[in-house]
Every structure is written in structure tokens, then in C-alpha cells.
Design an enzyme around this catalytic site. Structure first.
Site, PDB file in Angstrom:
ATOM      1  N   TYR A 162      -3.901  -4.173  37.750  1.00  0.00           N
ATOM      2  CA  TYR A 162      -3.251  -4.481  36.466  1.00  0.00           C
ATOM      3  C   TYR A 162      -2.293  -5.654  36.627  1.00  0.00           C
ATOM      4  O   TYR A 162      -2.304  -6.598  35.822  1.00  0.00           O
ATOM      5  CB  TYR A 162      -2.510  -3.239  35.978  1.00  0.00           C
ATOM      6  CG  TYR A 162      -1.784  -3.396  34.668  1.00  0.00           C
ATOM      7  CD1 TYR A 162      -2.468  -3.292  33.460  1.00  0.00           C
ATOM      8  CD2 TYR A 162      -0.409  -3.623  34.622  1.00  0.00           C
ATOM      9  CE1 TYR A 162      -1.802  -3.419  32.252  1.00  0.00           C
ATOM     10  CE2 TYR A 162       0.258  -3.760  33.423  1.00  0.00           C
ATOM     11  CZ  TYR A 162      -0.443  -3.652  32.238  1.00  0.00           C
ATOM     12  OH  TYR A 162       0.218  -3.784  31.038  1.00  0.00           O
ATOM     13  N   SER A 208       2.721  -8.681  30.556  1.00  0.00           N
ATOM     14  CA  SER A 208       3.544  -7.543  30.980  1.00  0.00           C
ATOM     15  C   SER A 208       4.602  -8.048  31.952  1.00  0.00           C
ATOM     16  O   SER A 208       4.452  -9.111  32.566  1.00  0.00           O
ATOM     17  CB  SER A 208       2.659  -6.494  31.683  1.00  0.00           C
ATOM     18  OG  SER A 208       3.427  -5.519  32.354  1.00  0.00           O
TER      19      SER A 208
END
Length: 303
Positions: free
Chosen positions: A202, A189
Site C-alpha cells: 500500500y 495517503s
């Protein structure tokens, strides 16, 4: 009361500034006939090339938006695909939707469980006879909250779902591919490249994925196994809907607007745009690409 973690980081450039950029006149290309234009479009769209023909791919998280798009793209490119995920019924539905007959199989299990990953690879080789590509796509967004409010259990759960699954993918797919080479692609990401407030667990897991991919690339290069990761910006799918809803529960559209403002192209990406990049990295056309973090982010990281 909603709590937003979307802040003005100064990434965007106003329209007024763009208007003052110097303009360049470009020479018009020569007109091509319709056959040439069609072939060019097919190359750009990845159609008709069959660049993954005779290759076998495993895709974890295959019932999600990105996973499903990767499966469809790889099938379109000629690959045989093993769909992996936790829910067998959802996997069956995903395989039925792809309608690819014997070129698709399913294997249910936990991508962060070592025994299940070993069983997944064994099932793939038993069904298709080889393993050429492993797409480590499974993951969880976790809870949106400041680090100071995040419990250790919640933090560790995200690391287990996101980071442990990639570790096991590189460990076992890498070992299997050492005899014949291959490609391992982890879905990271932009939050694995820069910080994004409110998703510390995350972001930590995605930074970890990038690190594992680099180390895996170094260790497996002599065996002609390439290891890369892709770094999507916000993608228009269920995961981002969850993040938006947590970041701004009273009005998720405010969170979406905040994220969109950080993207140079002014929009979320699509699952298919991520799949296009993953398919390329799995192909022989990416034969000199390893250890990379490839952004598919609409310019999110450009500022």
C-alpha cells in the site's frame, strides 16, 4: 495470536510538555452582526458559494466513504458529477442517496482497465458535455503483513488497483483536458510520504501516486491542467476498519489506539474533511496549486 505493526515512533508530545509552553494573549476581534457571522460560517463550511458551478467531475471509488463524501460536497458546490465504480448496483444506490436528479450519472467499470477509463471519460462528455475535474479515488488497502511475508501476486494486485488507476486517470483525463484545462486530484495517503510498517504494498503504491502527480503537473501545466494529490491520515471508514482488523485481529481497538497516538489532534479524520480539501483543489480558488501533496492528517506528518 495477533500481530501488531504499530510502534512508538516518538511522534507524540506529552501533556506535561504542553503545559509549559508560553501563553500569548490575543486581542479579541470586534463583534460582528449575525448576518456577517452567517456569511463567514458559510464560507468556512463551503456552503452558498457555488464555487464548482458549471463544472463537471468524475469520481472513481464513488461508492466508498471518501468517494461518497466528495460527491456530496461537489454537488453542494454546484458541480455535476459522474460516479464511477466497479459495482453498478452500488453506484445506483449511491446516486439515489445523493438525490441530485439529473446532476448525477453513473458509469460502472474497472478504474485500472484502460478501455474502461476511456469509456468513462467518453460517457461523461456524452452526458454532461465536458470534463473539468477527475478525482482518482479508487483503491485498496491490500493485506497487512511484513514485506518478507507478502507474495508477489498480493503486491502487484495493490499496485494495479491503486497506482495503475491513477496513471490511467492522469493519462486520459489529462489528454481530454488539454484543450480547456482542468484539475486532476489523486487520493494518496500519509503512507505515501512516510513509511508505515506492515503495509508495504500500500505504501509503495501511494508513494508512486505522489510521484505520478508531480510528473503529471509538470507535463500538463502548459495546458492549464493542474495535478495534485491529497494525503489523508487514518480516516474513520471501512478501509481503516479493515487495516485495524488485520493488524490486531484479536482486538482491533488496540490498532486504532496505536494509530491515534501518532496523530497530533488525537483522533481519526472524517470522510467529509477529505472531501473539503478535494473540492478546494478542484475549484478555481486553487488555480496556483499544482504538483502538491496536500496533507489532511490532523498533524500526523508534523513530527
Amino acid at each position: 495470536m495477533s500481530m501488531s505493526f504499530i510502534s512508538d515512533t516518538g511522534r507524540s508530545v506529552g501533556h506535561e510538555a504542553i503545559q509549559h509552553l508560553p501563553r500569548t494573549r490575543w486581542a479579541m476581534p470586534k463583534r460582528r452582526n449575525q448576518k456577517q457571522a452567517r456569511k463567514s460560517r458559510e464560507r468556512l463550511m463551503g456552503k452558498g458559494e457555488g464555487r464548482l458551478k458549471e463544472k463537471v467531475a468524475v469520481i472513481t471509488g464513488a461508492t466508498g466513504g471518501i468517494g461518497g463524501a466528495i460527491a456530496r460536497k461537489m454537488l453542494d458546490e454546484g458541480a455535476q458529477v459522474m460516479l464511477a465504480g466497479r459495482d453498478e448496483e452500488r453506484l445506483k444506490a449511491a446516486a439515489d442517496a445523493l438525490d441530485a436528479g439529473g446532476r448525477v450519472a453513473i458509469c460502472a467499470g474497472q478504474p485500472s482497465n484502460e478501455h474502461d477509463v476511456e469509456a468513462l471519460i467518453a460517457a461523461t462528455i456524452d452526458r454532461f458535455g465536458q470534463l473539468d475535474m477527475f478525482v482518482a479515488n479508487a483503491g485498496s488497502e491490500g493485506k497487512v503483513m511484513p514485506i518478507t511475508m507478502t507474495s508477489l501476486d498480493d503486491f502487484e494486485a495493490v499496485q494495479h488497483a491503486n497506482l495503475t488507476s491513477v496513471f490511467l486517470a492522469i493519462k486520459h483525463a489529462g489528454a481530454t483536458m488539454q484543450e480547456s484545462g482542468g484539475s486532476i486530484i489523486a487520493v494518496a495517503s500519509v503512507a505515501g510520504v512516510v513509511g508505515v510498517a506492515g503495509i508495504g504494498a500500500y505504501a509503495a503504491s501511494k508513494h508512486g501516486i505522489a510521484g505520478l502527480a508531480k510528473v503529471g503537473a509538470l507535463e500538463l501545466a502548459p495546458a492549464k491542467v493542474r495535478v495534485n494529490c491529497v494525503a489523508p491520515a487514518p480516516i474513520d471508514n471501512a478501509m481503516m476498519e479493515s487495516i485495524e482488523g488485520q493488524a490486531s485481529p484479536d482486538d482491533p481497538s488496540l490498532a486504532r489506539s496505536g494509530f491515534t497516538a501518532l496523530i497530533a489532534m488525537g483522533r481519526y479524520g472524517t470522510n467529509e474533511e477529505v472531501a473539503n480539501l478535494v473540492s478546494f483543489l478542484g475549484s478555481d480558488e486553487a488555480s496556483y496549486c499544482t504538483g502538491g501533496i496536500y496533507a489532511v492528517d490532523g498533524g500526523f506528518l508534523a513530527a
